[in-house]
Design an enzyme around this catalytic site. Structure first.
Site, PDB file in Angstrom:
ATOM      1  N   CYS A  12       0.751  -1.253   0.000  1.00  0.00           N
ATOM      2  CA  CYS A  12       0.000   0.000   0.000  1.00  0.00           C
ATOM      3  C   CYS A  12       0.791   1.319   0.000  1.00  0.00           C
ATOM      4  O   CYS A  12       1.963   1.360   0.342  1.00  0.00           O
ATOM      5  CB  CYS A  12      -0.940   0.035   1.195  1.00  0.00           C
ATOM      6  SG  CYS A  12      -1.914  -1.454   1.349  1.00  0.00           S
ATOM      7  N   GLY A  38       0.474  -0.319  -4.929  1.00  0.00           N
ATOM      8  CA  GLY A  38      -0.735  -1.129  -4.770  1.00  0.00           C
ATOM      9  C   GLY A  38      -1.640  -1.013  -5.964  1.00  0.00           C
ATOM     10  O   GLY A  38      -2.002   0.095  -6.361  1.00  0.00           O
ATOM     11  N   ASN A 114      -0.619   1.583   5.848  1.00  0.00           N
ATOM     12  CA  ASN A 114       0.372   0.878   5.039  1.00  0.00           C
ATOM     13  C   ASN A 114       1.219   0.042   5.990  1.00  0.00           C
ATOM     14  O   ASN A 114       1.764   0.577   6.950  1.00  0.00           O
ATOM     15  CB  ASN A 114       1.253   1.897   4.295  1.00  0.00           C
ATOM     16  CG  ASN A 114       2.448   1.274   3.597  1.00  0.00           C
ATOM     17  OD1 ASN A 114       3.466   1.921   3.397  1.00  0.00           O
ATOM     18  ND2 ASN A 114       2.369   0.024   3.213  1.00  0.00           N
ATOM     19  N   GLY A 115       1.307  -1.268   5.703  1.00  0.00           N
ATOM     20  CA  GLY A 115       2.124  -2.129   6.550  1.00  0.00           C
ATOM     21  C   GLY A 115       1.404  -3.427   6.853  1.00  0.00           C
ATOM     22  O   GLY A 115       0.504  -3.834   6.111  1.00  0.00           O
ATOM     23  N   TYR A 254      13.766  -2.762  -4.036  1.00  0.00           N
ATOM     24  CA  TYR A 254      12.770  -2.977  -5.084  1.00  0.00           C
ATOM     25  C   TYR A 254      11.572  -2.047  -5.053  1.00  0.00           C
ATOM     26  O   TYR A 254      11.110  -1.584  -6.087  1.00  0.00           O
ATOM     27  CB  TYR A 254      12.259  -4.435  -4.999  1.00  0.00           C
ATOM     28  CG  TYR A 254      11.010  -4.672  -5.795  1.00  0.00           C
ATOM     29  CD1 TYR A 254      11.080  -4.849  -7.179  1.00  0.00           C
ATOM     30  CD2 TYR A 254       9.754  -4.681  -5.191  1.00  0.00           C
ATOM     31  CE1 TYR A 254       9.928  -5.016  -7.931  1.00  0.00           C
ATOM     32  CE2 TYR A 254       8.609  -4.851  -5.941  1.00  0.00           C
ATOM     33  CZ  TYR A 254       8.701  -5.029  -7.303  1.00  0.00           C
ATOM     34  OH  TYR A 254       7.567  -5.185  -8.045  1.00  0.00           O
TER      35      TYR A 254
HETATM   36  P1  AMP Z   1      10.760 -14.038  -9.239  1.00  0.00           P
HETATM   37  O1  AMP Z   1      10.414 -13.996 -10.692  1.00  0.00           O
HETATM   38  O2  AMP Z   1       9.720 -14.749  -8.431  1.00  0.00           O
HETATM   39  O3  AMP Z   1      12.134 -14.547  -8.948  1.00  0.00           O
HETATM   40  O4  AMP Z   1      10.714 -12.544  -8.684  1.00  0.00           O
HETATM   41  C1  AMP Z   1      11.774 -11.679  -8.911  1.00  0.00           C
HETATM   42  C2  AMP Z   1      11.333 -10.494  -9.714  1.00  0.00           C
HETATM   43  O5  AMP Z   1      10.181  -9.894  -9.082  1.00  0.00           O
HETATM   44  C3  AMP Z   1      12.403  -9.455  -9.743  1.00  0.00           C
HETATM   45  O6  AMP Z   1      12.556  -9.019 -11.087  1.00  0.00           O
HETATM   46  C4  AMP Z   1      11.930  -8.329  -8.827  1.00  0.00           C
HETATM   47  O7  AMP Z   1      12.142  -7.063  -9.416  1.00  0.00           O
HETATM   48  C5  AMP Z   1      10.465  -8.584  -8.630  1.00  0.00           C
HETATM   49  N1  AMP Z   1      10.080  -8.532  -7.186  1.00  0.00           N
HETATM   50  C6  AMP Z   1      10.836  -8.688  -6.111  1.00  0.00           C
HETATM   51  N2  AMP Z   1      10.121  -8.574  -4.975  1.00  0.00           N
HETATM   52  C7  AMP Z   1       8.850  -8.332  -5.356  1.00  0.00           C
HETATM   53  C8  AMP Z   1       7.629  -8.097  -4.667  1.00  0.00           C
HETATM   54  N3  AMP Z   1       7.573  -8.073  -3.346  1.00  0.00           N
HETATM   55  N4  AMP Z   1       6.514  -7.893  -5.403  1.00  0.00           N
HETATM   56  C9  AMP Z   1       6.575  -7.921  -6.735  1.00  0.00           C
HETATM   57  N5  AMP Z   1       7.702  -8.119  -7.452  1.00  0.00           N
HETATM   58  C10 AMP Z   1       8.833  -8.325  -6.782  1.00  0.00           C
END
Ligand code: AMP
Length: 469
Positions: A12, A38, A114-115, A254
């Site tokens: 959020c 979000g 948020n949290g 990220y």
């Molecule tokens: P994965 O494909 O499951 O290994 O996720 C890694 C990719 O998702 C990376 O390119 C990150 O930029 C992105 N990512 C990392 N953490 C999150 C998150 N909490 N929510 C959405 N995307 C994420």
């Protein structure tokens, strides 16, 4: 027990405006800039002539406010929210800001969060045993009932005691008549700052919104701080002295936008430094460095700068494909990752490539990209990750899946490297992550960062939180 695979995880974004003629319009502008925080719902509540007016809906900000601001959203004070639910139903009842069910003839108040509250199950059980009924599935609603439980005469004293009972990650904005309250949890997991726009105050999860509306940053809330804005100005105080700064490192890696600043550190610069330090850990010889759009790009630039290997843009992201990360099955995730990225063959053919991304979670994205690069003729693909291996889930509001879905918690680095099809794999080490973010809080544990995803050491004792670790 809270099951984080099926519970609502709130990430959020929050925005608030005080003393601005078209508060709802300005809030809508802010929510557009916080959309990355979000995608599941958005809402705005304004205060006008002793009434709380609201418009909320499921989906993107542009969908919920497809006609702009509704004519009836009057008022010079507003709060807004974008919601990210990783699971659970995207129902309107869960979309914030919430409006309290008025009690004791009092005027209702509006609030947004948020949290993630880690003792929500314990508190919900306690409140339900007293006959309290919850209107939503969200942990955020707990605040409202704790405030109404309060025995103090002043609303703000009841708010303070309610905040003291909540454990976990939270930024709350609360709009009660002509008073706007902003609170940050005692660990400061999630960011929130305040700015001035002439005679108005602006509150935002991220500072990137301030520049866009021409507001001037004045203050980032400290952990345990409560700010009250009313017609007499701004008042800052602490509702608890028991604080332990642990800003979420994922905000830097990220989550936050590169233009934003948290704890005095600009996100883009932190990501670039992550790439520079990553390059110092490395000795591979390559022709080009490329980054995974969007959040891997600054680290790739830093890597290229430090290694003196030229940076190229080889991966193109289709901005119109929705989020791949929160698809409900691995099959769906794979098919949407495949339509999300494409590779410029002419850049990669015959080359030894270093590909930099911010993180590997399940491994879906990087595995597919390596396949694409090799298919396009890359000679070698060396993967460099600008964060340490993700081994532990997050309980403080970032959607990191449960341990059994995290590839690095099931396999060692060599195994991950082989499964994703890379020629080599290096992660940024923890020490270099902390140095890259470079928070000026050198006397605090981990310089004031939460790095629990990498270490499993959570900054809050979770024993009494009914959490299934
Ligand atoms: P994965 O494909 O499951 O290994 O996720 C890694 C990719 O998702 C990376 O390119 C990150 O930029 C992105 N990512 C990392 N953490 C999150 C998150 N909490 N929510 C959405 N995307 C994420």
């Amino acid at each position: 027990m809270t099951d984080f695979k099926s519970s609502l995880n709130e990430e959020c974004g929050i925005f608030g405006v005080y003393n601005y003629t078209q508060a709802a319009e300005l809030t809508l502008h802010g929510l557009h800039q916080l959309q990355h925080r979000g995608h599941d719902g958005a809402g705005i509540v304004t205060y006008s002539k002793k009434n709380l007016l609201n418009h909320r809906g499921v989906g993107l900000v542009s969908t919920v406010f497809n006609k702009g601001i509704e004519e009836n959203l009057f008022g010079d004070i507003a709060i807004g929210h974008v919601r990210y639910a990783t699971a659970g139903k995207s129902e309107i009842k869960n979309v914030q800001p919430f409006i309290s069910q008025p009690k004791k003839q009092e005027a209702p108040f509006a609030y947004a969060h948020n949290g993630h509250i880690v003792n929500s199950d314990t508190l919900k059980t306690e409140l339900r045993n007293k006959g309290i009924e919850f209107q939503t599935d969200s942990d955020s609603e707990i605040l409202e009932h704790l405030i109404y439980e309060g025995k103090h005469e002043l609303f703000e004293d009841n708010l303070k005691s309610a905040l003291s009972r909540i454990k976990g990650a939270f930024v709350y904005v609360v709009l009660k008549e002509r008073q706007l309250f902003i609170a940050r949890d005692p660990n400061g997991f999630r960011p929130v700052s305040i700015a001035r726009l002439k005679d108005s105050y602006i509150v935002s999860s991220e500072t990137c919104t301030f520049d866009m509306i021409g507001a001037t940053f004045i203050h980032e809330l400290e952990p345990g701080e409560l700010v009250k804005i009313d017609d007499s100005g701004i008042k800052k105080e602490f509702y608890t002295k028991n604080t332990n700064l642990s800003i979420c490192s994922m905000e830097f890696i990220y989550f936050s936008r590169p233009e934003s600043t948290i704890g005095g550190v600009n996100i883009y610069n932190a990501r670039k430094r992550m790439g520079e330090y990553l390059s110092k850990q490395d000795s591979v010889n390559a022709d080009i460095v490329i980054g995974v759009p969007d959040s891997g790009i600054p680290a790739a630039i830093g890597f290229s700068k430090e290694s003196k290997i030229p940076f190229e843009q080889a991966i193109i992201k289709n901005k119109y494909v929705g989020r791949t990360f929160i698809q409900s099955s691995q099959e769906l995730r794979e098919s949407s990752v495949s339509s999300k990225f494409s590779v410029i063959k002419e850049v990669v053919r015959g080359k030894k490539i270093i590909i930099v991304d911010d993180s590997i979670v399940r491994g879906t994205t990087i595995k597919w990209l390596i396949y694409l690069l090799k298919h396009a003729g890359a000679k070698e693909v060396h993967v460099r990750i600008a964060s340490p291996p993700f081994k532990y889930p997050c309980f403080f509001g970032i959607d990191i899946p449960s341990t059994d879905e995290l590839i690095a918690s099931k396999m060692n680095i060599e195994e991950v490297c082989s499964v994703i099809g890379a020629d080599s794999l290096i992660y940024l080490n923890i020490e270099n992550l902390i140095k890259s973010i470079n928070l000026p809080k050198t006397t605090l544990t981990n310089n004031g960062l939460c790095i629990a995803y990498f270490t499993g050491n959570y900054p809050i004792d979770l024993c009494d939180c009914a959490i299934n670790l």
